[in-house]
Scaffold this motif. Structure first.
Motif, short mmCIF file in Angstrom:
data_model
loop_
_atom_site.label_atom_id
_atom_site.label_comp_id
_atom_site.label_asym_id
_atom_site.label_seq_id
_atom_site.Cartn_x
_atom_site.Cartn_y
_atom_site.Cartn_z
N MET A 145 1.72 27.41 7.33
CA MET A 145 2.91 28.23 7.53
C MET A 145 2.51 29.69 7.67
O MET A 145 1.41 30.08 7.27
CB MET A 145 3.89 28.05 6.37
N GLY A 146 3.39 30.47 8.25
CA GLY A 146 3.03 31.87 8.48
C GLY A 146 4.23 32.77 8.59
O GLY A 146 5.38 32.30 8.61
N TRP A 147 3.94 34.05 8.66
CA TRP A 147 4.96 35.07 8.86
C TRP A 147 4.60 35.92 10.07
O TRP A 147 3.44 36.34 10.24
CB TRP A 147 5.06 35.98 7.62
N PHE A 148 5.60 36.13 10.88
CA PHE A 148 5.49 37.04 12.03
C PHE A 148 6.52 38.15 11.83
O PHE A 148 7.43 38.03 11.02
CB PHE A 148 5.82 36.29 13.33
N ARG A 149 6.36 39.21 12.61
CA ARG A 149 7.40 40.23 12.61
C ARG A 149 7.54 40.79 14.02
O ARG A 149 6.61 40.76 14.82
CB ARG A 149 7.10 41.35 11.62
N GLN A 150 8.76 41.26 14.27
CA GLN A 150 9.03 41.87 15.57
C GLN A 150 9.84 43.13 15.36
O GLN A 150 10.99 43.07 14.90
CB GLN A 150 9.76 40.91 16.50
N ALA A 151 9.22 44.24 15.69
CA ALA A 151 9.88 45.53 15.60
C ALA A 151 10.59 45.82 16.92
O ALA A 151 10.21 45.28 17.96
CB ALA A 151 8.86 46.62 15.29
#
Length: 126
Positions: free
Chosen positions: A34-40
């Protein structure tokens, strides 16, 4: 059918902390990384943290954090709860983004992520 649900986003002052949570269905979480992404705003989606499946071995799950958050963010998981967490400390204004939880059909964190949550917004204020 919703399979990944994030929570814990909100407003935080620069230098403060937040803990993001992601509740996954057992079918998605079990055996998979599992993972975490981000989008600014105006930027591409960024992979910031991943955690491999851990079957309870002594040495724990293999983890990854990107250089942009290394030393400030920590990823962890609770297999019994089918959950993954992102502890965000010493936050900066540039950490403002929508944070998305993801899972992939494999035990290692490296690779293509196929399952996605809707995201939780984090805004860091000065």
């Amino acid at each position: 059918q919703v399979q990944l649900v994030e929570s814990g986003g909100g407003l935080v002052q620069a230098g403060g902390s937040l803990r993001l949570s992601c509740q996954a269905s057992k079918r998605i979480a079990s055996g998979n990384a599992m993972g975490w992404f981000r989008q600014a705003p105006g930027k591409e989606r960024e992979f910031i943290a991943g955690i491999s499946w851990n079957d309870g071995s002594t040495y724990g799950a293999d983890t990854y954090v990107s250089d942009s958050v290394k030393g400030r963010f920590t990823i962890s998981r609770d297999n019994a709860k089918s959950a993954v967490y992102l502890q965000k400390n010493s936050q900066k204004r540039e950490d403002t983004a929508v944070y998305l939880c993801a899972a992939r059909g494999g035990s290692k964190w490296r690779g293509l992520y196929s399952y996605w949550g809707q995201g939780t917004k984090v805004t860091v204020t000065s």
